[in-house]
Design a protein around this motif. Sequence first.
Motif, short mmCIF file in Angstrom:
data_model
loop_
_atom_site.label_atom_id
_atom_site.label_comp_id
_atom_site.label_asym_id
_atom_site.label_seq_id
_atom_site.Cartn_x
_atom_site.Cartn_y
_atom_site.Cartn_z
N SER A 35 36.48 46.81 48.20
CA SER A 35 36.72 45.53 48.89
C SER A 35 35.64 44.52 48.53
O SER A 35 35.94 43.35 48.29
CB SER A 35 36.76 45.73 50.39
OG SER A 35 37.82 46.57 50.75
N LEU A 36 34.39 44.97 48.48
CA LEU A 36 33.28 44.09 48.12
C LEU A 36 33.43 43.59 46.69
O LEU A 36 33.22 42.41 46.41
CB LEU A 36 31.96 44.82 48.32
CG LEU A 36 30.70 44.02 48.09
CD1 LEU A 36 30.60 42.88 49.12
CD2 LEU A 36 29.48 44.92 48.20
N PHE A 37 33.81 44.48 45.79
CA PHE A 37 34.02 44.10 44.40
C PHE A 37 35.15 43.07 44.27
O PHE A 37 35.01 42.07 43.57
CB PHE A 37 34.32 45.33 43.54
CG PHE A 37 34.66 45.00 42.13
CD1 PHE A 37 33.68 44.64 41.23
CD2 PHE A 37 35.98 45.03 41.70
CE1 PHE A 37 34.00 44.32 39.92
CE2 PHE A 37 36.31 44.72 40.39
CZ PHE A 37 35.32 44.36 39.49
N VAL A 38 36.25 43.31 44.93
CA VAL A 38 37.39 42.39 44.88
C VAL A 38 37.01 41.03 45.45
O VAL A 38 37.35 39.99 44.87
CB VAL A 38 38.61 42.99 45.61
CG1 VAL A 38 39.70 41.95 45.83
CG2 VAL A 38 39.16 44.18 44.84
N TYR A 39 36.27 41.01 46.54
CA TYR A 39 35.84 39.76 47.15
C TYR A 39 34.94 38.98 46.18
O TYR A 39 35.12 37.78 45.99
CB TYR A 39 35.09 40.03 48.46
CG TYR A 39 34.46 38.80 49.05
CD1 TYR A 39 35.22 37.85 49.72
CD2 TYR A 39 33.09 38.58 48.94
CE1 TYR A 39 34.66 36.71 50.24
CE2 TYR A 39 32.51 37.44 49.46
CZ TYR A 39 33.30 36.51 50.12
OH TYR A 39 32.72 35.38 50.63
N HIS A 40 33.98 39.68 45.57
CA HIS A 40 33.07 39.02 44.63
C HIS A 40 33.84 38.48 43.42
O HIS A 40 33.62 37.36 42.99
CB HIS A 40 31.98 40.00 44.18
CG HIS A 40 31.03 39.43 43.20
ND1 HIS A 40 30.10 38.47 43.55
CD2 HIS A 40 30.85 39.66 41.88
CE1 HIS A 40 29.40 38.14 42.48
NE2 HIS A 40 29.84 38.85 41.45
N GLN A 42 37.04 37.65 43.29
CA GLN A 42 37.88 36.53 43.72
C GLN A 42 37.04 35.28 43.90
O GLN A 42 37.46 34.17 43.54
CB GLN A 42 38.58 36.90 45.03
CG GLN A 42 39.53 35.84 45.52
CD GLN A 42 40.23 36.26 46.82
OE1 GLN A 42 39.80 37.18 47.50
NE2 GLN A 42 41.29 35.58 47.14
N GLN A 43 35.83 35.43 44.41
CA GLN A 43 34.93 34.29 44.59
C GLN A 43 34.56 33.69 43.23
O GLN A 43 34.52 32.46 43.09
CB GLN A 43 33.68 34.76 45.34
CG GLN A 43 32.81 33.67 45.85
CD GLN A 43 31.66 34.22 46.69
OE1 GLN A 43 31.32 35.39 46.62
NE2 GLN A 43 31.05 33.36 47.46
N GLN A 50 37.43 25.82 40.36
CA GLN A 50 36.89 24.57 40.86
C GLN A 50 36.10 23.85 39.77
O GLN A 50 36.22 22.63 39.59
CB GLN A 50 36.01 24.83 42.08
CG GLN A 50 35.51 23.55 42.72
CD GLN A 50 34.60 23.83 43.90
OE1 GLN A 50 33.71 24.67 43.81
NE2 GLN A 50 34.84 23.14 44.99
N SER A 51 35.31 24.59 39.01
CA SER A 51 34.56 24.00 37.91
C SER A 51 35.51 23.40 36.88
O SER A 51 35.27 22.30 36.37
CB SER A 51 33.66 25.04 37.24
OG SER A 51 32.62 25.44 38.09
N LEU A 52 36.59 24.09 36.59
CA LEU A 52 37.58 23.59 35.64
C LEU A 52 38.18 22.27 36.11
O LEU A 52 38.36 21.33 35.33
CB LEU A 52 38.67 24.64 35.41
CG LEU A 52 39.75 24.29 34.40
CD1 LEU A 52 39.14 24.06 33.02
CD2 LEU A 52 40.78 25.40 34.34
N THR A 159 27.61 31.20 42.74
CA THR A 159 27.55 32.64 42.83
C THR A 159 26.65 33.19 41.73
O THR A 159 26.73 32.78 40.58
CB THR A 159 28.96 33.24 42.66
OG1 THR A 159 29.81 32.59 43.57
CG2 THR A 159 28.95 34.73 42.91
N LYS A 160 25.79 34.14 42.13
CA LYS A 160 24.93 34.76 41.14
C LYS A 160 25.73 35.69 40.28
O LYS A 160 26.66 36.33 40.71
CB LYS A 160 23.82 35.55 41.84
CG LYS A 160 22.89 34.66 42.61
CD LYS A 160 21.80 35.45 43.27
CE LYS A 160 20.91 34.52 44.07
NZ LYS A 160 19.87 35.23 44.76
N GLU A 161 25.31 35.76 39.02
CA GLU A 161 26.03 36.61 38.06
C GLU A 161 25.63 38.04 38.22
O GLU A 161 24.61 38.42 38.58
CB GLU A 161 25.74 36.17 36.64
CG GLU A 161 26.33 34.82 36.36
CD GLU A 161 26.03 34.35 34.96
OE1 GLU A 161 25.34 35.02 34.21
OE2 GLU A 161 26.52 33.30 34.62
#
Length: 161
Positions: A35-40, A42-43, A50-52, A159-161
Amino acid sequence: MQIDKTLLVPHRYSTRYSKIISIVLTTSVLFSLCSLFVYHYQQKIEEHQQSLQFIKAPQVNDLYFLDFRLLSTNQVANQRYKIAKVVAITGNIISLHYGNTFYPHHNTLLNSVSSGQLELANYFSTDIYNFRHQEIENMFASSAIYAAKRPSTTLITITKE
């Protein structure tokens, strides 16, 4: 003093229940990590989208976060990241001011943004760099511009890479 031997022998159900509890805990931990991986992930996708949008429809004061290693061949190893600010848009030409500071790590650039260094009067150079809109889009496609933000009354977060 006599010891009751039935207390020393494990109950026949206790090992079965401990295995079930172990499986439930392991499954819960794996589900939480997924779940944490999917959230990150998706973020990161939302931030990229948004950048695009900001790249496709630029506005004055937009901020571009640059990986300068991909823009110049004459870079020192610790001069990797830089910020550029859109100062003018004339037709198909976008004019940028680069920040005066190079950052060796992605996190140090983020820290400078969150600490308010961009508000300093001499943070951005006075030199103007003009690019066609297509060049800016190509820089984003090649990850030379890895994020674009539009300052507002809310904080800028990346978001940090």
